[in-house]
Scaffold this motif. Structure first.
Motif, short mmCIF file in Angstrom:
data_model
loop_
_atom_site.label_atom_id
_atom_site.label_comp_id
_atom_site.label_asym_id
_atom_site.label_seq_id
_atom_site.Cartn_x
_atom_site.Cartn_y
_atom_site.Cartn_z
N GLN A 72 0.82 -1.22 0.00
CA GLN A 72 0.00 0.00 0.00
C GLN A 72 0.85 1.27 0.00
O GLN A 72 0.36 2.36 -0.27
N GLN A 73 2.15 1.10 0.28
CA GLN A 73 3.07 2.25 0.19
C GLN A 73 3.73 2.34 -1.18
O GLN A 73 4.56 3.21 -1.41
N GLY A 74 3.36 1.41 -2.07
CA GLY A 74 3.89 1.51 -3.43
C GLY A 74 5.02 0.55 -3.73
O GLY A 74 5.64 0.62 -4.79
N ASP A 75 5.29 -0.37 -2.82
CA ASP A 75 6.36 -1.34 -3.03
C ASP A 75 5.88 -2.42 -4.02
O ASP A 75 5.04 -3.25 -3.69
N ARG A 76 6.47 -2.38 -5.24
CA ARG A 76 5.99 -3.26 -6.31
C ARG A 76 6.33 -4.73 -6.03
O ARG A 76 5.60 -5.64 -6.40
N HIS A 77 7.46 -4.94 -5.38
CA HIS A 77 7.82 -6.32 -5.06
C HIS A 77 6.84 -6.90 -4.05
O HIS A 77 6.48 -8.07 -4.12
N ALA A 78 6.46 -6.07 -3.11
CA ALA A 78 5.49 -6.53 -2.12
C ALA A 78 4.16 -6.88 -2.78
O ALA A 78 3.52 -7.87 -2.44
N LEU A 79 3.76 -6.07 -3.75
CA LEU A 79 2.52 -6.35 -4.47
C LEU A 79 2.63 -7.68 -5.21
O LEU A 79 1.73 -8.52 -5.16
N ALA A 122 -5.65 -1.73 -3.84
CA ALA A 122 -5.11 -1.25 -2.56
C ALA A 122 -3.73 -0.61 -2.75
O ALA A 122 -3.35 0.30 -2.01
N ALA A 123 -3.01 -1.08 -3.76
CA ALA A 123 -1.68 -0.55 -4.02
C ALA A 123 -1.72 0.76 -4.80
O ALA A 123 -0.68 1.32 -5.12
N GLY A 124 -2.92 1.20 -5.13
CA GLY A 124 -3.06 2.52 -5.74
C GLY A 124 -3.25 2.52 -7.25
O GLY A 124 -3.23 3.59 -7.87
N TYR A 125 -3.45 1.36 -7.85
CA TYR A 125 -3.68 1.33 -9.29
C TYR A 125 -5.18 1.53 -9.52
O TYR A 125 -5.99 0.72 -9.08
N ASP A 126 -5.49 2.62 -10.21
CA ASP A 126 -6.90 2.95 -10.34
C ASP A 126 -7.54 2.32 -11.59
O ASP A 126 -8.75 2.33 -11.75
#
Lengths: 328, 328
Positions: free
Chosen positions: A15-22, A144-148
């Motif tokens: 949710q902070q924008g970490d792509r690896h976490a996503l 949740a990761a901010g991709y709309d």
């Protein structure tokens, strides 16, 4: 790959924008292992709801029709407009996807350069229906990761179509020039649920054929039920050499997304109910075969009773013994 | 049709040789109405086990290959030998069976004249997999009515093949001359389970092609698992103009039936267990959607929880609340 992160931390990071976490979170929700399902559940408990839901577009069509090319161009166009775009794509190296290893490197080469884009190739089996629920879970994570804007690519077979219709807010069907012939029964389900239909490669030698194909679709009797009350489906010609054709489809999709906004909570809700029941059924079936009472009944039936009894009434009686009737 | 007979009376009559009673009993077991299932169950309770089980032969192959012609000739041959023969046949007027209304009257014209033969056309849907269990129940009724040889005809599509393999003691696959080409993947399941393979119409102009087709089958790599330990599958040429060819297959089948006899109780038992579990699953799925606890959970999930929970763990918890764990 480094040690597994605790679910809560994974949720915070993505949710902070970490792509690896996503990416790791999506892998987690695709897993069928029980321990992973428990971890995924905990992860989900830490997801915040976004201010407004993402828009989910399903893109479908036969292998070779130009899905990747379109997603590359369209996705880049969306990024230019300030969107953050996630693509749940079919893994091109999977034998069932019809892609080639060579094509792998050039699949979405513009979009893959964008910071505001996230592309996730999934095994074809994920998209092809075994893990339909994983697809909607992955979409939720991207949201949740901010991709709309979330694009869900499917491979164009009956089973994956059915579930992308459930998961997506709208479906775009891409068709080859000449691909209208016969409107094969097997594709009819696909066509019935498409909110946008576009004929690709509508340039040069294929232009005339593309236009003819578009006419066939426009004039074909259709079982399409509009997903939005005031909106019929729209038909388009697409050419990657003509940016205006992409922009035109984009405008139509954006308009749809606006109209869809007030409906989305209800759509998500219906989908969640449907998924819950599907998982219930699947889990019950697994449990049936291993439940001691049922095993005992099956063996009793098999050893002696079957010559004098049909299974139907006995099965119903067994289930009545098996299910508690508490209404809560 | 006159008033419905009480199940017990129906059972007694069919076991005394009343063909109408047998037909009505089969109709009963094909019904999906709950009241009919209860009546069928009661009927079954009054069936006596025969001294030795009937032999069940599945006959499969594409429409037009000559199944009816073969059954007519083969069945008549069996009657001549003193057998009592029941045929569970595909209804030729059903659109999915590929038959013609004109062909209806001449389908099994020799056999239909025999007192010791009983021919039952079933709706194609019965045979095509929706009611696989009805087929085995119908076979059981024919057995109780004194028919020692039961032929189950199927239409040659994947689904009906799978279940005739379960229901029958042996499977005969009929193939057209030239029908060996490619051994299409869709037919492979059929071929793998055939205990006898015969090429029909092996006379006149087609003789050479029939022999060539037989060679293709004989030499093709095969995933056939012998149903009987000491017996490989056998290959045959068939011509309705050559009674010896029919007699030859008949001898092979009779030999198989002898070898099969000690195995049949175990086969019936396994099939019964499998059917019981299938019915359990099917009934559970129906119950799931209407169970108050599950409905409540599904609605709770859909209205609020789904944004923060995946369905898997919740579904398992719901099932745990739902199933009692009594081992009996």
């Amino acid at each position: 790959m480094s040690r597994a992160l605790p679910p809560q931390e994974l949720a915070e990071r993505l949710q902070q924008g970490d792509r690896h976490a996503l990416a790791r979170a999506i892998t987690l929700v695709e897993s069928t292992l029980e321990k992973d399902q428990v971890a995924a559940d905990e992860l989900f408990a830490h997801l915040k709801s976004p201010a407004s839901p993402s828009f989910r577009l399903g893109i479908t069509g036969a292998p070779g029709v130009g899905k990747s090319t379109f997603i590359d161009t369209f996705g880049t166009h969306l990024c230019d407009q300030g969107h953050r775009v996630a693509v749940l794509a079919i893994d091109p190296s999977s034998p069932t996807s019809g892609g080639s290893l060579l094509g792998d490197k050039t699949r979405m080469d513009q979009l893959s350069l964008r910071d505001s884009a996230f592309i996730r190739p999934s095994p074809a089996s994920t998209v092809l229906g075994g893990l339909a629920i994983a697809t909607s879970a992955a979409a939720r994570l991207c949201e949740a990761a901010g991709y709309d804007f979330i694009i869900i690519e499917t491979v164009g077979t009956g089973q994956s179509e059915r579930h992308v219709v459930d998961v997506a807010d709208a479906v775009l069907l891409l068709v080859e020039p000449g691909g209208g012939d016969g409107l094969q029964a097997s594709k009819r389900g696909l066509i019935e649920h498409a909110d946008f239909i576009a004929v690709t490669k509508a340039d040069g030698d294929l232009r005339a054929l593309a236009e003819k194909t578009l006419m066939e679709f426009t004039h074909a009797p259709s079982a399409y039920t509009p997903r939005l009350p005031a909106r019929s489906r729209t038909f388009h010609l697409l050419s990657m050499h003509d940016p205006a054709s992409v922009a035109s489809v984009s405008v139509e999709i954006a308009a749809f997304a606006e109209l869809a906004r007030p409906h989305q909570p209800a759509w998500r809700s219906q989908q969640a109910e449907s998924e819950f029941l599907q998982v219930m059924e699947r889990t019950l079936i697994e449990r049936v075969r291993s439940h001691p009472l049922i095993q005992a009944q099956a063996q009793a039936y098999a050893s002696a009773e079957h010559v004098r009894r049909l299974p139907f009434v006995l099965a119903k009686q067994t289930i009545d013994q098996l299910l508690v009737d508490k209404a809560e």
